[in-house]
Design a protein around this motif. Structure first.
Motif, PDB file in Angstrom:
ATOM      1  N   LEU A  96       0.793  -1.062  -0.129  1.00 62.66           N
ATOM      2  CA  LEU A  96       0.133   0.068   0.002  1.00 62.66           C
ATOM      3  C   LEU A  96       1.057   1.033   0.107  1.00 62.66           C
ATOM      4  O   LEU A  96       0.268   2.325  -0.313  1.00 62.66           O
ATOM      5  N   ASN A  97       2.046   1.258   0.494  1.00 59.80           N
ATOM      6  CA  ASN A  97       2.905   2.183   0.131  1.00 59.80           C
ATOM      7  C   ASN A  97       2.685   3.647   1.182  1.00 59.80           C
ATOM      8  O   ASN A  97       2.669   4.663   0.737  1.00 59.80           O
ATOM      9  N   LYS A  98       2.229   3.232   2.323  1.00 64.80           N
ATOM     10  CA  LYS A  98       1.940   4.292   3.363  1.00 64.80           C
ATOM     11  C   LYS A  98       3.069   4.708   4.002  1.00 64.80           C
ATOM     12  O   LYS A  98       3.219   5.686   4.732  1.00 64.80           O
ATOM     13  N   ILE A  99       4.134   3.567   4.018  1.00 61.24           N
ATOM     14  CA  ILE A  99       5.117   3.857   4.666  1.00 61.24           C
ATOM     15  C   ILE A  99       6.415   3.488   3.824  1.00 61.24           C
ATOM     16  O   ILE A  99       6.296   2.395   3.299  1.00 61.24           O
ATOM     17  N   SER A 100       7.716   4.269   3.701  1.00 64.81           N
ATOM     18  CA  SER A 100       8.553   3.804   2.768  1.00 64.81           C
ATOM     19  C   SER A 100       9.595   2.962   3.356  1.00 64.81           C
ATOM     20  O   SER A 100      10.786   3.402   3.189  1.00 64.81           O
ATOM     21  N   TYR A 101       9.053   1.712   3.700  1.00 66.59           N
ATOM     22  CA  TYR A 101      10.036   0.881   4.052  1.00 66.59           C
ATOM     23  C   TYR A 101       9.385  -0.532   3.608  1.00 66.59           C
ATOM     24  O   TYR A 101       8.220  -0.867   3.423  1.00 66.59           O
ATOM     25  N   SER A 102      10.295  -1.394   3.073  1.00 73.12           N
ATOM     26  CA  SER A 102      10.019  -2.915   2.666  1.00 73.12           C
ATOM     27  C   SER A 102       9.827  -3.818   3.685  1.00 73.12           C
ATOM     28  O   SER A 102      10.227  -3.662   4.956  1.00 73.12           O
ATOM     29  N   ILE A 103       9.373  -4.928   3.545  1.00 71.16           N
ATOM     30  CA  ILE A 103       8.952  -5.794   4.447  1.00 71.16           C
ATOM     31  C   ILE A 103      10.105  -6.999   4.173  1.00 71.16           C
ATOM     32  O   ILE A 103      10.193  -7.458   3.114  1.00 71.16           O
ATOM     33  N   LYS A 104      10.838  -7.387   5.172  1.00 72.77           N
ATOM     34  CA  LYS A 104      12.001  -8.458   4.930  1.00 72.77           C
ATOM     35  C   LYS A 104      11.464  -9.402   5.568  1.00 72.77           C
ATOM     36  O   LYS A 104      11.002  -9.661   6.873  1.00 72.77           O
ATOM     37  N   LYS A 105      12.147 -10.763   5.509  1.00 78.15           N
ATOM     38  CA  LYS A 105      12.457 -11.992   6.323  1.00 78.15           C
ATOM     39  C   LYS A 105      13.043 -11.860   7.441  1.00 78.15           C
ATOM     40  O   LYS A 105      14.275 -11.379   7.448  1.00 78.15           O
ATOM     41  N   LEU A 106      12.673 -12.361   8.503  1.00 78.42           N
ATOM     42  CA  LEU A 106      13.342 -12.405   9.957  1.00 78.42           C
ATOM     43  C   LEU A 106      14.491 -13.197   9.569  1.00 78.42           C
ATOM     44  O   LEU A 106      14.491 -14.386   9.390  1.00 78.42           O
ATOM     45  N   PRO A 107      15.703 -12.603  10.121  1.00 75.85           N
ATOM     46  CA  PRO A 107      16.959 -13.666   9.897  1.00 75.85           C
ATOM     47  C   PRO A 107      17.065 -14.685  11.013  1.00 75.85           C
ATOM     48  O   PRO A 107      16.646 -14.343  12.105  1.00 75.85           O
ATOM     49  N   ASN A 108      17.530 -15.755  10.636  1.00 72.16           N
ATOM     50  CA  ASN A 108      17.700 -16.848  11.550  1.00 72.16           C
ATOM     51  C   ASN A 108      18.812 -16.539  12.565  1.00 72.16           C
ATOM     52  O   ASN A 108      19.845 -17.314  12.215  1.00 72.16           O
ATOM     53  N   ILE A 109      18.806 -15.600  13.433  1.00 68.00           N
ATOM     54  CA  ILE A 109      19.899 -15.305  14.396  1.00 68.00           C
ATOM     55  C   ILE A 109      19.607 -15.734  15.630  1.00 68.00           C
ATOM     56  O   ILE A 109      19.054 -15.217  16.523  1.00 68.00           O
ATOM     57  N   ASN A 110      20.333 -16.894  15.993  1.00 72.00           N
ATOM     58  CA  ASN A 110      19.845 -17.680  17.399  1.00 72.00           C
ATOM     59  C   ASN A 110      18.345 -17.639  17.641  1.00 72.00           C
ATOM     60  O   ASN A 110      18.152 -17.306  18.894  1.00 72.00           O
ATOM     61  N   CYS A 111      17.513 -17.988  16.776  1.00 71.89           N
ATOM     62  CA  CYS A 111      16.352 -17.938  17.155  1.00 71.89           C
ATOM     63  C   CYS A 111      15.474 -18.632  16.093  1.00 71.89           C
ATOM     64  O   CYS A 111      16.073 -19.139  14.917  1.00 71.89           O
ATOM     65  N   THR A 112      14.008 -19.216  16.186  1.00 66.44           N
ATOM     66  CA  THR A 112      13.472 -19.905  15.334  1.00 66.44           C
ATOM     67  C   THR A 112      12.629 -18.940  14.595  1.00 66.44           C
ATOM     68  O   THR A 112      12.179 -18.071  14.818  1.00 66.44           O
ATOM     69  N   ILE A 113      12.301 -19.482  13.093  1.00 62.27           N
ATOM     70  CA  ILE A 113      11.657 -18.763  12.261  1.00 62.27           C
ATOM     71  C   ILE A 113      10.486 -19.671  11.859  1.00 62.27           C
ATOM     72  O   ILE A 113      10.772 -20.776  11.387  1.00 62.27           O
ATOM     73  N   PRO A 114       9.217 -19.480  11.972  1.00 67.89           N
ATOM     74  CA  PRO A 114       8.663 -18.126  12.320  1.00 67.89           C
ATOM     75  C   PRO A 114       8.684 -18.048  13.692  1.00 67.89           C
ATOM     76  O   PRO A 114       8.928 -18.532  14.597  1.00 67.89           O
ATOM     77  N   HIS A 115       8.704 -16.435  14.038  1.00 70.55           N
ATOM     78  CA  HIS A 115       8.422 -15.881  15.452  1.00 70.55           C
ATOM     79  C   HIS A 115       7.278 -16.308  15.929  1.00 70.55           C
ATOM     80  O   HIS A 115       5.919 -15.569  15.466  1.00 70.55           O
ATOM     81  N   ILE A 116       6.975 -17.348  16.901  1.00 73.72           N
ATOM     82  CA  ILE A 116       5.427 -17.684  17.543  1.00 73.72           C
ATOM     83  C   ILE A 116       5.591 -17.548  18.879  1.00 73.72           C
ATOM     84  O   ILE A 116       6.551 -18.150  19.733  1.00 73.72           O
ATOM     85  N   GLY A 117       4.711 -16.766  19.529  1.00 75.12           N
ATOM     86  CA  GLY A 117       4.518 -16.896  20.879  1.00 75.12           C
ATOM     87  C   GLY A 117       4.438 -15.505  21.559  1.00 75.12           C
ATOM     88  O   GLY A 117       4.390 -14.404  20.833  1.00 75.12           O
ATOM     89  N   TRP A 118       4.931 -15.365  22.977  1.00 78.36           N
ATOM     90  CA  TRP A 118       4.664 -14.150  23.505  1.00 78.36           C
ATOM     91  C   TRP A 118       6.181 -13.412  23.763  1.00 78.36           C
ATOM     92  O   TRP A 118       6.873 -14.111  24.002  1.00 78.36           O
ATOM     93  N   ASN A 119       6.074 -11.967  23.368  1.00 83.59           N
ATOM     94  CA  ASN A 119       7.326 -11.374  23.430  1.00 83.59           C
ATOM     95  C   ASN A 119       6.887  -9.943  23.720  1.00 83.59           C
ATOM     96  O   ASN A 119       5.793  -9.461  23.777  1.00 83.59           O
ATOM     97  N   THR A 120       8.180  -9.539  24.592  1.00 78.47           N
ATOM     98  CA  THR A 120       7.799  -7.976  25.063  1.00 78.47           C
ATOM     99  C   THR A 120       7.767  -6.967  23.990  1.00 78.47           C
ATOM    100  O   THR A 120       8.616  -7.176  22.901  1.00 78.47           O
ATOM    101  N   VAL A 121       6.938  -6.211  24.175  1.00 76.38           N
ATOM    102  CA  VAL A 121       6.611  -4.912  23.515  1.00 76.38           C
ATOM    103  C   VAL A 121       7.169  -3.707  24.232  1.00 76.38           C
ATOM    104  O   VAL A 121       6.549  -3.443  25.096  1.00 76.38           O
ATOM    105  N   THR A 122       8.036  -2.813  23.723  1.00 68.44           N
ATOM    106  CA  THR A 122       8.642  -1.697  24.428  1.00 68.44           C
ATOM    107  C   THR A 122       8.083  -0.276  23.582  1.00 68.44           C
ATOM    108  O   THR A 122       8.654  -0.395  22.055  1.00 68.44           O
TER     109      THR A 122
END
Length: 196
Positions: A96-122
Protein backbone atom coordinates in the motif's frame (compact mmCIF):
# COMPACT_ATOMS: atom_id res chain seq x y z
CA UNK A 1 -20.32 3.97 15.96
CA UNK A 2 -19.84 1.86 12.83
CA UNK A 3 -16.91 -0.57 13.04
CA UNK A 4 -15.84 -2.92 10.26
CA UNK A 5 -13.25 -5.63 9.82
CA UNK A 6 -12.25 -5.88 6.17
CA UNK A 7 -12.84 -9.43 4.98
CA UNK A 8 -9.41 -10.47 3.79
CA UNK A 9 -10.30 -14.14 4.01
CA UNK A 10 -7.81 -14.78 6.80
CA UNK A 11 -8.19 -17.01 9.82
CA UNK A 12 -8.20 -14.40 12.59
CA UNK A 13 -11.26 -12.43 11.40
CA UNK A 14 -13.64 -13.82 13.96
CA UNK A 15 -11.23 -13.74 16.91
CA UNK A 16 -10.85 -10.00 16.22
CA UNK A 17 -14.63 -9.69 15.99
CA UNK A 18 -15.12 -11.47 19.33
CA UNK A 19 -12.54 -9.22 21.02
CA UNK A 20 -14.38 -6.11 19.83
CA UNK A 21 -17.73 -7.53 20.91
CA UNK A 22 -16.37 -8.32 24.39
CA UNK A 23 -15.60 -4.62 24.69
CA UNK A 24 -19.30 -3.89 24.13
CA UNK A 25 -19.18 -2.74 20.49
CA UNK A 26 -21.09 -3.93 17.45
CA UNK A 27 -18.85 -4.88 14.52
CA UNK A 28 -19.24 -6.50 11.11
CA UNK A 29 -16.90 -8.46 8.87
CA UNK A 30 -17.40 -7.19 5.32
CA UNK A 31 -15.92 -6.58 1.90
CA UNK A 32 -18.73 -4.17 0.94
CA UNK A 33 -17.12 -0.93 -0.22
CA UNK A 34 -20.27 0.94 0.88
CA UNK A 35 -20.13 -0.42 4.44
CA UNK A 36 -16.41 0.24 4.70
CA UNK A 37 -16.74 3.82 3.41
CA UNK A 38 -19.26 4.76 6.09
CA UNK A 39 -17.38 3.07 8.95
CA UNK A 40 -15.94 5.13 11.79
CA UNK A 41 -13.17 2.61 12.48
CA UNK A 42 -11.62 0.02 10.15
CA UNK A 43 -9.58 -3.09 10.98
CA UNK A 44 -7.27 -4.56 8.32
CA UNK A 45 -6.26 -8.08 9.39
CA UNK A 46 -3.90 -10.35 7.55
CA UNK A 47 -2.57 -13.88 7.86
CA UNK A 48 -0.59 -15.76 5.22
CA UNK A 49 1.21 -14.14 2.30
CA UNK A 50 1.20 -10.47 1.35
CA UNK A 51 0.55 -11.25 -2.31
CA UNK A 52 -2.56 -13.31 -1.49
CA UNK A 53 -4.10 -10.57 0.66
CA UNK A 54 -3.20 -7.84 -1.86
CA UNK A 55 -4.86 -9.92 -4.60
CA UNK A 56 -8.00 -10.27 -2.46
CA UNK A 57 -8.12 -6.50 -1.85
CA UNK A 58 -7.55 -5.82 -5.54
CA UNK A 59 -10.22 -8.29 -6.65
CA UNK A 60 -12.70 -6.69 -4.24
CA UNK A 61 -11.86 -3.20 -5.58
CA UNK A 62 -10.69 -2.05 -2.15
CA UNK A 63 -7.06 -1.08 -2.82
CA UNK A 64 -7.58 2.52 -3.96
CA UNK A 65 -10.07 3.19 -1.18
CA UNK A 66 -7.79 1.84 1.56
CA UNK A 67 -4.86 3.83 0.22
CA UNK A 68 -6.82 7.10 0.20
CA UNK A 69 -9.10 6.75 3.21
CA UNK A 70 -8.99 9.34 5.99
CA UNK A 71 -10.77 7.04 8.44
CA UNK A 72 -8.75 5.50 11.29
CA UNK A 73 -7.54 2.08 10.19
CA UNK A 74 -5.64 -0.51 12.23
CA UNK A 75 -3.55 -3.13 10.44
CA UNK A 76 -2.94 -6.33 12.42
CA UNK A 77 0.07 -8.60 11.80
CA UNK A 78 0.31 -8.90 8.00
CA UNK A 79 -2.19 -6.02 7.90
CA UNK A 80 0.53 -3.81 9.40
CA UNK A 81 3.11 -5.05 6.90
CA UNK A 82 0.77 -4.14 4.03
CA UNK A 83 1.37 -0.47 4.90
CA UNK A 84 4.96 -0.78 3.61
CA UNK A 85 6.26 -0.35 0.06
CA UNK A 86 6.80 -3.97 -0.98
CA UNK A 87 7.37 -7.39 0.53
CA UNK A 88 10.43 -9.52 -0.18
CA UNK A 89 8.23 -12.58 0.20
CA UNK A 90 8.05 -14.42 -3.11
CA UNK A 91 8.24 -12.08 -6.11
CA UNK A 92 8.48 -8.70 -4.34
CA UNK A 93 4.80 -7.96 -3.91
CA UNK A 94 3.91 -4.25 -4.16
CA UNK A 95 2.06 -3.06 -1.03
CA UNK A 96 0.00 0.00 0.00
CA UNK A 97 3.05 2.30 0.28
CA UNK A 98 1.88 4.32 3.28
CA UNK A 99 5.34 3.91 4.84
CA UNK A 100 8.50 3.93 2.71
CA UNK A 101 9.98 0.73 4.10
CA UNK A 102 10.02 -2.77 2.65
CA UNK A 103 9.09 -5.98 4.44
CA UNK A 104 11.93 -8.46 4.93
CA UNK A 105 12.25 -12.02 6.21
CA UNK A 106 13.37 -12.35 9.81
CA UNK A 107 16.97 -13.58 9.90
CA UNK A 108 17.71 -16.83 11.70
CA UNK A 109 19.99 -15.33 14.36
CA UNK A 110 19.93 -17.66 17.36
CA UNK A 111 16.14 -17.92 17.10
CA UNK A 112 13.47 -19.93 15.35
CA UNK A 113 11.54 -18.71 12.32
CA UNK A 114 8.62 -18.10 12.27
CA UNK A 115 8.49 -16.02 15.43
CA UNK A 116 5.67 -17.64 17.42
CA UNK A 117 4.60 -16.83 20.96
CA UNK A 118 4.62 -14.14 23.60
CA UNK A 119 7.22 -11.41 23.43
CA UNK A 120 7.92 -8.10 25.14
CA UNK A 121 6.82 -4.91 23.37
CA UNK A 122 8.57 -1.69 24.31
CA UNK A 123 7.05 1.63 23.35
CA UNK A 124 8.96 4.87 23.16
CA UNK A 125 7.25 8.02 24.36
CA UNK A 126 3.51 8.02 24.90
CA UNK A 127 1.03 7.05 22.24
CA UNK A 128 -2.71 6.60 22.76
CA UNK A 129 -2.61 3.05 21.36
CA UNK A 130 -0.69 2.04 24.50
CA UNK A 131 -2.77 4.06 26.98
CA UNK A 132 -3.27 2.09 30.23
CA UNK A 133 -0.83 -0.59 29.01
CA UNK A 134 2.41 -1.02 30.96
CA UNK A 135 5.60 -0.62 28.98
CA UNK A 136 7.38 -3.92 28.22
CA UNK A 137 4.09 -5.82 28.24
CA UNK A 138 4.10 -9.16 26.44
CA UNK A 139 1.94 -9.63 23.33
CA UNK A 140 1.38 -12.66 21.10
CA UNK A 141 3.29 -12.82 17.79
CA UNK A 142 3.10 -15.10 14.76
CA UNK A 143 5.16 -13.92 11.78
CA UNK A 144 8.19 -14.62 9.58
CA UNK A 145 8.56 -11.15 8.05
CA UNK A 146 9.16 -7.76 9.61
CA UNK A 147 9.49 -4.03 9.06
CA UNK A 148 12.63 -2.18 10.14
CA UNK A 149 12.37 0.32 12.96
CA UNK A 150 11.70 3.72 11.35
CA UNK A 151 10.43 7.23 12.04
CA UNK A 152 6.84 5.98 12.25
CA UNK A 153 7.65 3.28 14.81
CA UNK A 154 5.86 3.68 18.14
CA UNK A 155 6.91 0.32 19.66
CA UNK A 156 9.61 -2.29 19.11
CA UNK A 157 10.24 -5.93 19.93
CA UNK A 158 13.19 -8.28 19.48
CA UNK A 159 13.44 -11.75 17.98
CA UNK A 160 17.00 -12.28 16.79
CA UNK A 161 16.95 -8.63 15.75
CA UNK A 162 14.98 -5.60 16.88
CA UNK A 163 11.99 -4.91 14.63
CA UNK A 164 9.00 -2.60 14.41
CA UNK A 165 6.15 -3.85 16.63
CA UNK A 166 3.76 -0.92 16.10
CA UNK A 167 3.51 2.06 13.75
CA UNK A 168 1.46 5.20 13.35
CA UNK A 169 1.31 7.51 10.33
CA UNK A 170 -1.59 9.96 10.04
CA UNK A 171 -4.79 7.87 10.26
CA UNK A 172 -2.97 4.57 9.64
CA UNK A 173 -1.91 2.41 12.58
CA UNK A 174 -0.45 -1.05 12.70
CA UNK A 175 0.68 -3.72 15.15
CA UNK A 176 2.87 -6.69 14.21
CA UNK A 177 1.47 -8.74 17.10
CA UNK A 178 -2.06 -10.12 17.51
CA UNK A 179 -3.95 -8.01 20.06
CA UNK A 180 -6.97 -10.30 19.73
CA UNK A 181 -4.82 -13.15 21.10
CA UNK A 182 -3.00 -11.09 23.73
CA UNK A 183 -5.43 -11.13 26.64
CA UNK A 184 -6.38 -8.02 28.59
CA UNK A 185 -3.56 -5.86 27.21
CA UNK A 186 -4.51 -6.71 23.64
CA UNK A 187 -8.13 -5.82 24.24
CA UNK A 188 -7.04 -2.57 25.89
CA UNK A 189 -5.12 -1.69 22.73
CA UNK A 190 -8.18 -2.42 20.60
CA UNK A 191 -10.26 -0.29 22.97
CA UNK A 192 -7.76 2.54 22.70
CA UNK A 193 -8.01 2.43 18.90
CA UNK A 194 -11.81 2.43 19.02
CA UNK A 195 -11.78 5.44 21.33
CA UNK A 196 -9.65 7.68 19.09
Amino acid sequence: MSIVIINTGCSNLYSIKRSIQRLGYQVSVTDSIYDIKIANKIFLPGVGTASAVMDILKNKNLLSFITCTTQPILGICLGMQLLGTYSNEGNKCILLNKISYSIKKLPNINCTIPHIGWNTVTYTGSHFLFKYIDNNTRFYFLHSYYMNVNQYTIAVSTHGIQFCAAIAVKNFFGVQFHPEKSGHSGEQLIKNFLEI
